[in-house]
Design a protein around this motif. Structure first.
Motif, PDB file in Angstrom:
ATOM      1  N   VAL A 192       0.830  -1.204   0.000  1.00 47.88           N
ATOM      2  CA  VAL A 192       0.000   0.000   0.000  1.00 47.88           C
ATOM      3  C   VAL A 192       0.866   1.256   0.000  1.00 47.88           C
ATOM      4  O   VAL A 192       0.601   2.215  -0.729  1.00 47.88           O
ATOM      5  CB  VAL A 192      -0.945  -0.009   1.230  1.00 47.88           C
ATOM      6  CG1 VAL A 192      -1.661   1.327   1.359  1.00 47.88           C
ATOM      7  CG2 VAL A 192      -1.951  -1.148   1.110  1.00 47.88           C
ATOM      8  N   MET A 193       1.925   1.258   0.811  1.00 45.45           N
ATOM      9  CA  MET A 193       2.782   2.432   0.908  1.00 45.45           C
ATOM     10  C   MET A 193       3.545   2.705  -0.380  1.00 45.45           C
ATOM     11  O   MET A 193       4.055   3.796  -0.584  1.00 45.45           O
ATOM     12  CB  MET A 193       3.762   2.273   2.076  1.00 45.45           C
ATOM     13  CG  MET A 193       3.083   2.300   3.440  1.00 45.45           C
ATOM     14  SD  MET A 193       2.134   3.809   3.678  1.00 45.45           S
ATOM     15  CE  MET A 193       1.004   3.329   4.974  1.00 45.45           C
ATOM     16  N   GLY A 194       3.629   1.699  -1.242  1.00 45.99           N
ATOM     17  CA  GLY A 194       4.272   1.903  -2.536  1.00 45.99           C
ATOM     18  C   GLY A 194       3.344   2.477  -3.586  1.00 45.99           C
ATOM     19  O   GLY A 194       3.784   2.794  -4.699  1.00 45.99           O
ATOM     20  N   LEU A 195       2.077   2.624  -3.244  1.00 48.94           N
ATOM     21  CA  LEU A 195       1.117   3.186  -4.192  1.00 48.94           C
ATOM     22  C   LEU A 195       1.263   4.695  -4.292  1.00 48.94           C
ATOM     23  O   LEU A 195       1.608   5.367  -3.322  1.00 48.94           O
ATOM     24  CB  LEU A 195      -0.314   2.861  -3.760  1.00 48.94           C
ATOM     25  CG  LEU A 195      -0.739   1.389  -3.692  1.00 48.94           C
ATOM     26  CD1 LEU A 195      -2.158   1.290  -3.136  1.00 48.94           C
ATOM     27  CD2 LEU A 195      -0.651   0.723  -5.057  1.00 48.94           C
ATOM     28  N   MET A 198      -9.633  -4.429  -1.017  1.00 52.05           N
ATOM     29  CA  MET A 198      -9.180  -3.503  -2.057  1.00 52.05           C
ATOM     30  C   MET A 198      -8.814  -2.203  -1.355  1.00 52.05           C
ATOM     31  O   MET A 198      -9.616  -1.673  -0.581  1.00 52.05           O
ATOM     32  CB  MET A 198     -10.265  -3.243  -3.104  1.00 52.05           C
ATOM     33  CG  MET A 198      -9.857  -2.189  -4.141  1.00 52.05           C
ATOM     34  SD  MET A 198     -11.052  -2.003  -5.503  1.00 52.05           S
ATOM     35  CE  MET A 198     -12.479  -1.351  -4.636  1.00 52.05           C
ATOM     36  N   VAL A 199      -7.606  -1.719  -1.588  1.00 46.41           N
ATOM     37  CA  VAL A 199      -7.120  -0.524  -0.902  1.00 46.41           C
ATOM     38  C   VAL A 199      -6.908   0.593  -1.910  1.00 46.41           C
ATOM     39  O   VAL A 199      -6.300   0.384  -2.965  1.00 46.41           O
ATOM     40  CB  VAL A 199      -5.803  -0.814  -0.146  1.00 46.41           C
ATOM     41  CG1 VAL A 199      -5.322   0.440   0.570  1.00 46.41           C
ATOM     42  CG2 VAL A 199      -5.997  -1.954   0.846  1.00 46.41           C
ATOM     43  N   LEU A 200      -7.389   1.802  -1.578  1.00 42.67           N
ATOM     44  CA  LEU A 200      -7.199   2.987  -2.413  1.00 42.67           C
ATOM     45  C   LEU A 200      -6.334   3.981  -1.656  1.00 42.67           C
ATOM     46  O   LEU A 200      -6.642   4.336  -0.515  1.00 42.67           O
ATOM     47  CB  LEU A 200      -8.550   3.637  -2.746  1.00 42.67           C
ATOM     48  CG  LEU A 200      -9.668   2.726  -3.282  1.00 42.67           C
ATOM     49  CD1 LEU A 200     -10.919   3.552  -3.557  1.00 42.67           C
ATOM     50  CD2 LEU A 200      -9.214   1.988  -4.528  1.00 42.67           C
ATOM     51  N   MET A 201      -5.239   4.421  -2.288  1.00 43.55           N
ATOM     52  CA  MET A 201      -4.397   5.452  -1.677  1.00 43.55           C
ATOM     53  C   MET A 201      -5.032   6.814  -1.936  1.00 43.55           C
ATOM     54  O   MET A 201      -5.198   7.232  -3.085  1.00 43.55           O
ATOM     55  CB  MET A 201      -2.981   5.398  -2.257  1.00 43.55           C
ATOM     56  CG  MET A 201      -2.038   6.436  -1.638  1.00 43.55           C
ATOM     57  SD  MET A 201      -1.861   6.280   0.161  1.00 43.55           S
ATOM     58  CE  MET A 201      -0.854   4.798   0.274  1.00 43.55           C
ATOM     59  N   GLU A 234      -2.660   8.411   3.699  1.00 42.05           N
ATOM     60  CA  GLU A 234      -4.045   8.089   4.077  1.00 42.05           C
ATOM     61  C   GLU A 234      -4.659   7.196   3.008  1.00 42.05           C
ATOM     62  O   GLU A 234      -4.594   7.509   1.819  1.00 42.05           O
ATOM     63  CB  GLU A 234      -4.856   9.373   4.243  1.00 42.05           C
ATOM     64  CG  GLU A 234      -6.234   9.168   4.809  1.00 42.05           C
ATOM     65  CD  GLU A 234      -6.872  10.459   5.299  1.00 42.05           C
ATOM     66  OE1 GLU A 234      -8.021  10.391   5.782  1.00 42.05           O
ATOM     67  OE2 GLU A 234      -6.230  11.522   5.217  1.00 42.05           O
ATOM     68  N   TYR A 235      -5.229   6.113   3.435  1.00 45.53           N
ATOM     69  CA  TYR A 235      -5.825   5.176   2.496  1.00 45.53           C
ATOM     70  C   TYR A 235      -7.090   4.580   3.101  1.00 45.53           C
ATOM     71  O   TYR A 235      -7.344   4.679   4.302  1.00 45.53           O
ATOM     72  CB  TYR A 235      -4.837   4.056   2.140  1.00 45.53           C
ATOM     73  CG  TYR A 235      -4.416   3.204   3.312  1.00 45.53           C
ATOM     74  CD1 TYR A 235      -5.129   2.072   3.678  1.00 45.53           C
ATOM     75  CD2 TYR A 235      -3.291   3.528   4.064  1.00 45.53           C
ATOM     76  CE1 TYR A 235      -4.754   1.282   4.755  1.00 45.53           C
ATOM     77  CE2 TYR A 235      -2.896   2.748   5.135  1.00 45.53           C
ATOM     78  CZ  TYR A 235      -3.634   1.635   5.480  1.00 45.53           C
ATOM     79  OH  TYR A 235      -3.262   0.865   6.550  1.00 45.53           O
TER      80      TYR A 235
END
Length: 344
Positions: free
Chosen positions: A57-60, A96-99, A108-109
């Motif tokens: 996630v942090m790479g998004l 499903m994660v959205l940045m 914040e995601y």
């Protein structure tokens, strides 16, 4: 978020703001479907920073989406404490994660989670997320900007409630928009002025006419009577009621319309005003509050310049700003205003 969660077949969602440098959760919002607040707190305190999904996630980049099944196999999930313990205990599995926001060390995601019996999120869900992403990003940005404002407002209201003087904000029709705890006590005890149908109203007819004129002038913010004070007749303690202009741009105005700041003082109560108290009541800087108190005690602007160690022109500039903030046209009006607040 609830509507989007429903559109993609999500079971629940969880929005987080993480400071990855400090390793702390800055802010968190969970969907109404997460009834077990303890479970959410457990994730934030014990799982969030060790969640194996987090590095992905942090790479998004801002606006990108991550579907967990593209990065983790069924075998990986069965061995994961997040999937096997926390998600499973809440009846969830795929995410499903959205940045939504990347700002300094804070990211914040939002993660949308499906019930464990549902299929993983797919390309159709990602396309819908991309379609709605501009609106989601704008909403996240506005919410991030609102958080410090809400904290400042809470601190400001707490400071008002701590003041020994009654403070109220009224509109041109004398409708009360806000009042601190001291104002409620003084109005309930005195009897000369009180709240009637949501409006501050003087018991005595002559006092009411003068009160309405002061509020109208303060809301108009024009003329030498923009600030003034009265002692309404018919009360027990003879309250001094001071009315000051409060322009629409002031933080306490609540709405973008002219309002008046009302200060209620019991002249028989012990204690006087300190620079800090005066600054809180009138929205002055510490320097302006010290200047006001010196002028009220009979000192001059030149005396203030000598005490402050500044030039006479600088002191005059502070005076001009002080007059502007209080709605006074002349120094004599300012002194009269301060004396009505019982400075000593």
């Amino acid at each position: 978020m609830d509507a989007f969660n429903h559109a993609v077949g999500g079971f629940k969602f969880h929005q987080l703001a993480l400071d990855h440098q400090l390793g702390t959760v800055v802010d968190s919002v969970a969907s109404g479907g997460i009834d077990d607040a303890e479970a959410v707190a457990t994730y934030e305190q014990h799982y969030a920073m060790t969640d194996e999904r987090l590095p992905v996630v942090m790479g998004l980049c801002q606006g990108q989406a991550m579907l967990d099944h593209e990065h983790f196999s069924a075998r990986d999930m069965s061995r994961s404490a997040i999937y096997a313990e926390w998600l499973a205990s809440l009846g969830m599995k795929h995410t499903m994660v959205l940045m939504q926001r990347v700002e300094g060390t804070v990211q914040e995601y939002v993660g949308f989670m499906r019930h464990r019996d549902q299929r993983p999120f797919g390309d159709a869900d990602r396309r819908l997320a991309q379609q709605l992403m501009p609106d989601l990003l704008r909403a996240t940005r506005l919410r991030a900007q609102a958080r410090p404002l809400a904290r400042q407002a809470a601190l400001g209201l707490a400071a008002l409630d701590a003041l020994p003087h009654g403070i109220a904000v009224v509109d041109a029709q004398c409708r009360v928009q806000h009042g601190n705890a001291a104002a409620a006590r003084l109005l309930a005890r005195d009897g000369s002025i009180g709240v009637r149908y949501g409006r501050l109203h003087c018991r005595d007819g002559a006092s009411q006419a003068r009160w309405q004129a002061l509020v109208a002038a303060a809301c108009a913010g024009a003329g030498p009577t923009a600030a003034g004070a009265i002692r309404p007749d018919g009360g027990l303690s003879r309250l001094v009621v001071t009315v000051l202009p409060l322009k629409a741009g002031h933080a306490a105005a609540l709405r973008q319309v002219p309002m008046a700041l009302v200060v209620l003082v019991d002249p028989d109560a012990p204690g006087g005003l300190t620079p800090g108290l005066l600054a809180d009541m009138l929205g002055l800087s510490p320097t302006e509050a010290r200047l006001a108190l010196l002028l009220a005690s009979g000192k001059t602007v030149k005396d203030f310049a000598a005490i402050q160690g500044c030039t006479w022109n600088t002191a005059r500039a502070h005076l001009a700003q002080l007059l502007r903030r209080t709605g006074c046209r002349r120094q004599a009006e300012l002194v009269g205003l301060l004396q009505s607040l019982r400075l000593g």
